[in-house]
Design a protein around this motif. Sequence first.
Motif, PDB file in Angstrom:
ATOM      1  N   TRP A 203      76.614  78.005  -6.628  1.00  0.00           N
ATOM      2  CA  TRP A 203      75.292  77.802  -6.029  1.00  0.00           C
ATOM      3  C   TRP A 203      74.372  77.233  -7.092  1.00  0.00           C
ATOM      4  N   GLU A 204      73.781  76.085  -6.791  1.00  0.00           N
ATOM      5  CA  GLU A 204      72.845  75.451  -7.712  1.00  0.00           C
ATOM      6  C   GLU A 204      71.636  74.957  -6.922  1.00  0.00           C
ATOM      7  N   ARG A 205      70.551  74.684  -7.632  1.00  0.00           N
ATOM      8  CA  ARG A 205      69.295  74.328  -6.980  1.00  0.00           C
ATOM      9  C   ARG A 205      69.108  72.816  -6.892  1.00  0.00           C
ATOM     10  N   HIS A 206      68.567  72.384  -5.758  1.00  0.00           N
ATOM     11  CA  HIS A 206      68.419  70.959  -5.447  1.00  0.00           C
ATOM     12  C   HIS A 206      66.950  70.595  -5.256  1.00  0.00           C
ATOM     13  N   ARG A 207      66.689  69.288  -5.474  1.00  0.00           N
ATOM     14  CA  ARG A 207      65.337  68.751  -5.221  1.00  0.00           C
ATOM     15  C   ARG A 207      65.434  67.231  -5.147  1.00  0.00           C
ATOM     16  N   HIS A 208      65.826  66.711  -3.992  1.00  0.00           N
ATOM     17  CA  HIS A 208      66.042  65.264  -3.865  1.00  0.00           C
ATOM     18  C   HIS A 208      66.122  64.859  -2.399  1.00  0.00           C
ATOM     19  N   ARG A 209      66.036  63.551  -2.171  1.00  0.00           N
ATOM     20  CA  ARG A 209      66.210  62.984  -0.833  1.00  0.00           C
ATOM     21  C   ARG A 209      67.469  62.122  -0.739  1.00  0.00           C
ATOM     22  N   ALA A 210      67.753  61.386  -1.793  1.00  0.00           N
ATOM     23  CA  ALA A 210      68.851  60.425  -1.746  1.00  0.00           C
ATOM     24  C   ALA A 210      70.169  61.059  -2.172  1.00  0.00           C
ATOM     25  N   GLU A 211      71.258  60.447  -1.705  1.00  0.00           N
ATOM     26  CA  GLU A 211      72.612  60.919  -2.026  1.00  0.00           C
ATOM     27  C   GLU A 211      73.509  59.692  -2.217  1.00  0.00           C
ATOM     28  N   VAL A 212      74.657  59.918  -2.840  1.00  0.00           N
ATOM     29  CA  VAL A 212      75.664  58.874  -2.915  1.00  0.00           C
ATOM     30  C   VAL A 212      76.147  58.575  -1.494  1.00  0.00           C
ATOM     31  N   ASN A 213      76.247  57.285  -1.160  1.00  0.00           N
ATOM     32  CA  ASN A 213      76.652  56.860   0.178  1.00  0.00           C
ATOM     33  C   ASN A 213      78.105  57.275   0.438  1.00  0.00           C
ATOM     34  N   PRO A 214      78.358  58.141   1.432  1.00  0.00           N
ATOM     35  CA  PRO A 214      79.728  58.596   1.699  1.00  0.00           C
ATOM     36  C   PRO A 214      80.701  57.455   1.989  1.00  0.00           C
ATOM     37  N   GLN A 215      80.207  56.349   2.545  1.00  0.00           N
ATOM     38  CA  GLN A 215      81.088  55.227   2.874  1.00  0.00           C
ATOM     39  C   GLN A 215      81.610  54.516   1.630  1.00  0.00           C
ATOM     40  N   CYS A 216      80.956  54.716   0.485  1.00  0.00           N
ATOM     41  CA  CYS A 216      81.377  54.052  -0.750  1.00  0.00           C
ATOM     42  C   CYS A 216      82.337  54.900  -1.584  1.00  0.00           C
ATOM     43  N   ILE A 217      82.536  56.147  -1.205  1.00  0.00           N
ATOM     44  CA  ILE A 217      83.338  57.064  -2.018  1.00  0.00           C
ATOM     45  C   ILE A 217      84.767  56.559  -2.255  1.00  0.00           C
ATOM     46  N   PRO A 218      85.507  56.114  -1.224  1.00  0.00           N
ATOM     47  CA  PRO A 218      86.887  55.662  -1.469  1.00  0.00           C
ATOM     48  C   PRO A 218      86.978  54.550  -2.507  1.00  0.00           C
ATOM     49  N   ALA A 219      86.081  53.571  -2.433  1.00  0.00           N
ATOM     50  CA  ALA A 219      86.116  52.457  -3.387  1.00  0.00           C
ATOM     51  C   ALA A 219      85.786  52.929  -4.799  1.00  0.00           C
ATOM     52  N   LEU A 220      84.803  53.805  -4.928  1.00  0.00           N
ATOM     53  CA  LEU A 220      84.414  54.314  -6.243  1.00  0.00           C
ATOM     54  C   LEU A 220      85.530  55.155  -6.857  1.00  0.00           C
ATOM     55  N   GLU A 221      86.126  56.007  -6.057  1.00  0.00           N
ATOM     56  CA  GLU A 221      87.190  56.869  -6.581  1.00  0.00           C
ATOM     57  C   GLU A 221      88.433  56.064  -6.944  1.00  0.00           C
ATOM     58  N   ALA A 222      88.686  54.998  -6.226  1.00  0.00           N
ATOM     59  CA  ALA A 222      89.850  54.160  -6.528  1.00  0.00           C
ATOM     60  C   ALA A 222      89.743  53.528  -7.904  1.00  0.00           C
ATOM     61  N   ARG A 223      88.513  53.372  -8.405  1.00  0.00           N
ATOM     62  CA  ARG A 223      88.303  52.781  -9.735  1.00  0.00           C
ATOM     63  C   ARG A 223      88.104  53.840 -10.822  1.00  0.00           C
ATOM     64  N   GLY A 224      88.193  55.138 -10.447  1.00  0.00           N
ATOM     65  CA  GLY A 224      88.165  56.176 -11.463  1.00  0.00           C
ATOM     66  C   GLY A 224      86.941  57.053 -11.522  1.00  0.00           C
ATOM     67  N   LEU A 225      85.978  56.850 -10.616  1.00  0.00           N
ATOM     68  CA  LEU A 225      84.823  57.747 -10.553  1.00  0.00           C
ATOM     69  C   LEU A 225      85.160  58.845  -9.552  1.00  0.00           C
ATOM     70  N   ARG A 226      85.363  60.030 -10.051  1.00  0.00           N
ATOM     71  CA  ARG A 226      85.887  61.136  -9.249  1.00  0.00           C
ATOM     72  C   ARG A 226      84.753  62.054  -8.808  1.00  0.00           C
ATOM     73  N   PHE A 227      84.695  62.372  -7.529  1.00  0.00           N
ATOM     74  CA  PHE A 227      83.671  63.272  -7.012  1.00  0.00           C
ATOM     75  C   PHE A 227      84.292  64.655  -6.843  1.00  0.00           C
ATOM     76  N   THR A 228      83.997  65.519  -7.810  1.00  0.00           N
ATOM     77  CA  THR A 228      84.685  66.805  -7.907  1.00  0.00           C
ATOM     78  C   THR A 228      83.890  67.974  -7.348  1.00  0.00           C
ATOM     79  N   GLY A 229      82.681  67.720  -6.868  1.00  0.00           N
ATOM     80  CA  GLY A 229      81.874  68.742  -6.222  1.00  0.00           C
ATOM     81  C   GLY A 229      81.224  68.180  -4.984  1.00  0.00           C
ATOM     82  N   GLN A 230      81.338  68.898  -3.868  1.00  0.00           N
ATOM     83  CA  GLN A 230      80.815  68.414  -2.588  1.00  0.00           C
ATOM     84  C   GLN A 230      80.170  69.561  -1.825  1.00  0.00           C
ATOM     85  N   ASP A 231      79.366  69.198  -0.819  1.00  0.00           N
ATOM     86  CA  ASP A 231      78.787  70.233   0.021  1.00  0.00           C
ATOM     87  C   ASP A 231      79.845  70.759   0.987  1.00  0.00           C
TER      88      ASP A 231
END
Length: 271
Positions: A203-231
Amino acid sequence: ATAPPPAARLSDWRRLADRVDLCTEEVSIAIVGRYAGKHDAYVSVIKALKHASVEAGLHLSIEWVESADLEPNTQVMDSKRYDAAWWRLKSAHGVLLPGGFGDRSAEGKIRTANYCRTSNTPFLAIALGMQLAVVEFARSELCWEGANSTEFEENTPHPVVIVMPEPSSVAAGGSMRLGSRITFIPHEDSLAHRLYGGKTKIWERHRHRAEVNPQCIPALEARGLRFTGQDELGQRMQICEVRSHPFYVGTQFHPEFLSRPAVPAPMFSGL
């Protein structure tokens, strides 16, 4: 119940103070932001860095770097200021890109992310910092020219960061995502899993409106940017890492808000 005597209540603080006095080896962390000349704007991250450095037995030295000074325009207008800013950044042992709002000097922050990623410099990006690190990765590794956040450029050809409002009729802040929220860490081989002691839910505290676009995740991860924490729905990316980097981590939440003396935030301890 009778309260313990003052001497007993102060014993923990005395032990902490003694530990601070023993911290002689220096660690230098660069904080890159648009308010580098106004340190009170970053008091939470300063305290979190101090908590982590004491636990590691290190004396903290902060290098303040104005993000605008890292941009090409400064190189043209004031080359000495530009060179000095880059020297401070490159001389640090690690770099912190804190949260913020607005697009002023965003390009300087993006250039910071690029330098840290390509030089294997330890790097922690928080909130907007993480979003700009994703923008940098998309531009450099996916060759998505003009990739940006829709908060800054509504018609960007590659909206890798988008506004994902969370409407509430009761919570202050309107459409902002606020307060303590759960993050799932499903990958046991991730840096996040190790930093949080093997926990799969935090559990961590948030304060924002914008997020990484979910539709871009496959392309980003394919190049090595790994999303290791999700809601809990797997739609909001809360932690990102670069696989091939010793410590290149972004958090959408603000880990500094839960840091305490003798109990530092895991992400700051990692940096």
